[in-house]
Design a protein around this motif. Structure first.
Motif, PDB file in Angstrom:
ATOM      1  N   TYR A 285      63.684  52.840 -46.057  1.00 29.06           N
ATOM      2  CA  TYR A 285      64.979  53.024 -45.416  1.00 29.06           C
ATOM      3  C   TYR A 285      65.079  54.391 -44.746  1.00 29.06           C
ATOM      4  O   TYR A 285      64.454  55.358 -45.179  1.00 29.06           O
ATOM      5  CB  TYR A 285      66.099  52.911 -46.460  1.00 29.06           C
ATOM      6  CG  TYR A 285      66.150  51.572 -47.144  1.00 29.06           C
ATOM      7  CD1 TYR A 285      66.742  50.476 -46.536  1.00 29.06           C
ATOM      8  CD2 TYR A 285      65.589  51.401 -48.408  1.00 29.06           C
ATOM      9  CE1 TYR A 285      66.778  49.249 -47.159  1.00 29.06           C
ATOM     10  CE2 TYR A 285      65.617  50.172 -49.046  1.00 29.06           C
ATOM     11  CZ  TYR A 285      66.214  49.095 -48.417  1.00 29.06           C
ATOM     12  OH  TYR A 285      66.239  47.873 -49.038  1.00 29.06           O
ATOM     13  N   VAL A 287      68.380  56.940 -42.989  1.00 31.90           N
ATOM     14  CA  VAL A 287      69.814  57.135 -43.154  1.00 31.90           C
ATOM     15  C   VAL A 287      70.419  57.509 -41.801  1.00 31.90           C
ATOM     16  O   VAL A 287      69.977  58.467 -41.161  1.00 31.90           O
ATOM     17  CB  VAL A 287      70.110  58.235 -44.194  1.00 31.90           C
ATOM     18  CG1 VAL A 287      71.608  58.440 -44.339  1.00 31.90           C
ATOM     19  CG2 VAL A 287      69.480  57.872 -45.533  1.00 31.90           C
ATOM     20  N   TYR A 293      72.536  53.398 -44.946  1.00 34.78           N
ATOM     21  CA  TYR A 293      71.110  53.084 -45.031  1.00 34.78           C
ATOM     22  C   TYR A 293      70.778  52.009 -44.004  1.00 34.78           C
ATOM     23  O   TYR A 293      71.516  51.028 -43.837  1.00 34.78           O
ATOM     24  CB  TYR A 293      70.752  52.583 -46.428  1.00 34.78           C
ATOM     25  CG  TYR A 293      70.709  53.670 -47.477  1.00 34.78           C
ATOM     26  CD1 TYR A 293      69.623  54.537 -47.559  1.00 34.78           C
ATOM     27  CD2 TYR A 293      71.756  53.831 -48.382  1.00 34.78           C
ATOM     28  CE1 TYR A 293      69.590  55.539 -48.515  1.00 34.78           C
ATOM     29  CE2 TYR A 293      71.723  54.834 -49.346  1.00 34.78           C
ATOM     30  CZ  TYR A 293      70.636  55.687 -49.406  1.00 34.78           C
ATOM     31  OH  TYR A 293      70.594  56.677 -50.351  1.00 34.78           O
TER      32      TYR A 293
END
Length: 557
Positions: A285, A287, A293
């Motif tokens: 992931y 951000v 996310y």
């Protein structure tokens, strides 16, 4: 206002301009649009704030093949907030092709195109707390997201599409205070709707029967009713409600209620070997600037779907299968050894029938890799257990550049895949559900073709390879059966009563004052998780109902 049905007089009759059945994502979204009117609105929820075993047990039912479908009461929560109290938070809109009639997908096609939902998706994204409505990796973060596999430009897959993740938002926990402060909306908790009473002449709902587990009763008379009970309880209520003009159940004149039950075809399979530096692979992931996310995935292109005659699908890079200790990961082995502490939804994936890996080998992995296991535990505690916006899922980088592939694909609408009423009844006297979920050869072919096309793209690239067995891919897609809580299509939308239970406005065909909200109305499942589209459709329905409920302007002069 929020009240408990136990505070009402036994046998009370409530009146409303609009009654919404169900306090999950769809029902709460609808109610939020009426905080200042127009009209009097009642939101009925069978559960309360906290989970309650006796209430949850009302979901129990029968499954035709337990190997293909989880217990009927699993992956659902009979409480205020519904399944948003346990969802993972993945938000993805449907794709334009999902709305089209595709000759190679039987019973496909929505009665409108993607443009009908385009204006509602941004507000849905906001309600789901999934950040900006921006699903392009090129612009999701300044300068664009890192490539999933540096240098890899597949012919048949797009890397630009992303997934966004909600906090995940419990809709009751997040929005109950707004409902409580409203003078136009009343929320009634602990109230189970046991049936819809049709008018003597048929064609409309005259009343709703409510009962509690303690034996108390109440009636609601509403000018308009929206059933927002989810993809399984919605057909259960419609089929169980018999009366004038609804001898086979409300909305079931064409025997469509409960049919076309879809989920998604999903599973992990194959072994992907990448001959690139370790830092050239980004399987996890990132951000976004707002803290959301986000994650890339490989999305089968529309051109490939049309050329190959398959459904919509995505593939994510995944760690090796956890029960197999040959992965050599202390983190994965630790998860396997602690599987009995995990919720059912996750534990089920670690208990594959017939798979009996050596516990000793898992213990050796943990002993040989103690620092990574400890670091993982600390990260999950800090970023998931304690964080307001939770880390979406387990991400473990496998030793070397060897990955399995996590597949998530569309399921074809199949009229023989269905839910019906069982002979047994629950403590309230409502027939329980019997689920007969079925996959088609086309569903499995979508997965097998996706693996083949990716293997071909990797071979052309020359810096990676995918080893897989088509038969094994098919078996892997059905190992866990129907995917989790995605209950789709059981009151499908169609332009005519012959093609759907509800019309393009989500009104039940033949019923003047009854609508359905939720994934039950989806004619096709697409590759996307359903919640974001559920919320978008609920916003669209709310706008339609508000137009109906606005008092007519009186001309002046």
């Amino acid at each position: 206002m929020i009240l408990d049905i136990e505070s009402l007089e036994d046998g009370a009759t409530l009146e409303a301009d609009l009654c919404i059945l169900g306090g999950g994502a769809a029902g709460i979204t609808l109610a939020l649009q009426f905080l200042r009117g127009p009209g009097r609105v009642i939101l009925v929820e069978s559960g309360r704030r906290a989970p309650h075993p006796e209430s949850q047990a009302l979901y129990e039912g029968e499954v035709a093949d337990p190997a293909l479908h989880p217990p009927v009461h699993a992956y659902r929560a009979r409480r205020f907030g519904g399944s948003t109290t346990l969802w993972g938070g993945r938000c993805v809109p449907l794709d334009p092709i999902d709305f089209t009639t595709r000759p190679w997908i039987p019973h496909s096609g929505w009665p409108f195109g993607v443009e009908e939902l385009a204006s509602w998706y941004p507000a849905a994204n906001a309600l789901c707390e999934a950040g900006e409505f921006d699903y392009s990796a090129a612009i999701a973060v300044p300068g664009g997201m890192r490539p999933m596999i540096a240098g890899f430009a597949p012919r048949d897959f797009s890397e630009d599409g992303i997934e966004r993740f909600s906090t995940p938002t419990d809709f009751a926990g997040r929005y109950a205070h707004r409902l409580a402060a409203s003078e136009s909306v009343r929320v009634v908790l602990g109230a189970n709707c046991t049936g819809l009473e049709t008018a003597p002449e048929g064609g409309r709902v005259a009343a709703l029967r409510l009962r509690t587990l303690s034996g108390r009763g109440a009636t609601i008379r509403a000018a308009r009713v929206v059933v927002a009970l989810g993809g399984l309880e919605t057909p259960r209520l419609l089929l169980a409600s018999r009366g004038p003009g609804a001898e086979a159940g409300v909305g079931n004149g064409q025997d469509l209620v409960g049919r076309y039950y879809m989920s998604h075809i999903a599973g992990t399979s194959g072994r992907l070997h990448l001959a690139v530096p370790r830092d050239a692979v980004n399987a996890g992931y990132e951000v976004a600037e707002d803290g959301t996310y986000i994650r890339r995935r490989l999305h089968l292109t529309q051109e490939a779907q049309e050329r190959e005659g398959v459904g919509n699908a995505v593939i994510r890079l995944h760690f090796p299968r956890i029960p197999d200790p040959s992965h050599g990961s202390g983190v994965l082995s630790g998860l396997y050894l602690a599987r009995h502490l995990l919720p059912y939804e996750y534990r089920k994936r670690l208990e594959t029938p017939g798979d009996r890996p050596s516990v000793l080998r898992h213990l050796r992995n943990v002993v040989a890799d103690p620092l990574s296991a400890t670091g993982f535990a600390w990260t999950m505690l800090r970023k998931r257990r304690l964080a307001a916006r939770k880390f979406p899922s387990v991400i473990v980088r496998p030793p070397g550049n060897v990955f399995s592939l996590d597949f998530h694909g569309e399921q074809e609408p199949n009229p023989e895949s269905r839910v019906t009423l069982a002979d047994a009844t629950d403590p309230l006297g409502v027939p329980r559900l019997r689920v007969d979920w079925r996959a088609t050869a086309g569903d499995i072919r979508t997965a097998q073709v996706s693996f083949r096309l990716l293997a071909e793209d990797l071979a052309l690239w020359g810096r990676g390879s995918l080893s897989y067995d088509p038969e094994e891919v098919g078996a892997d897609m059905l190992r866990d059966g129907a995917y989790g809580g995605h209950h789709i299509g059981t009151a499908r939308m169609g332009a005519t009563p012959a093609t759907g239970v509800v019309d393009p406005e989500c009104r039940v065909h033949g019923m003047a004052n009854l609508w359905v909200a939720g994934s039950a109305v989806f004619p096709t499942s697409g590759q996307a998780n359903p919640t974001l589209t559920v919320v978008a459709l609920a916003l669209r329905l709310a706008a339609h109902l508000k137009r109906e409920m606005q008092p007519c302007a009186v001309p002046v002069g």
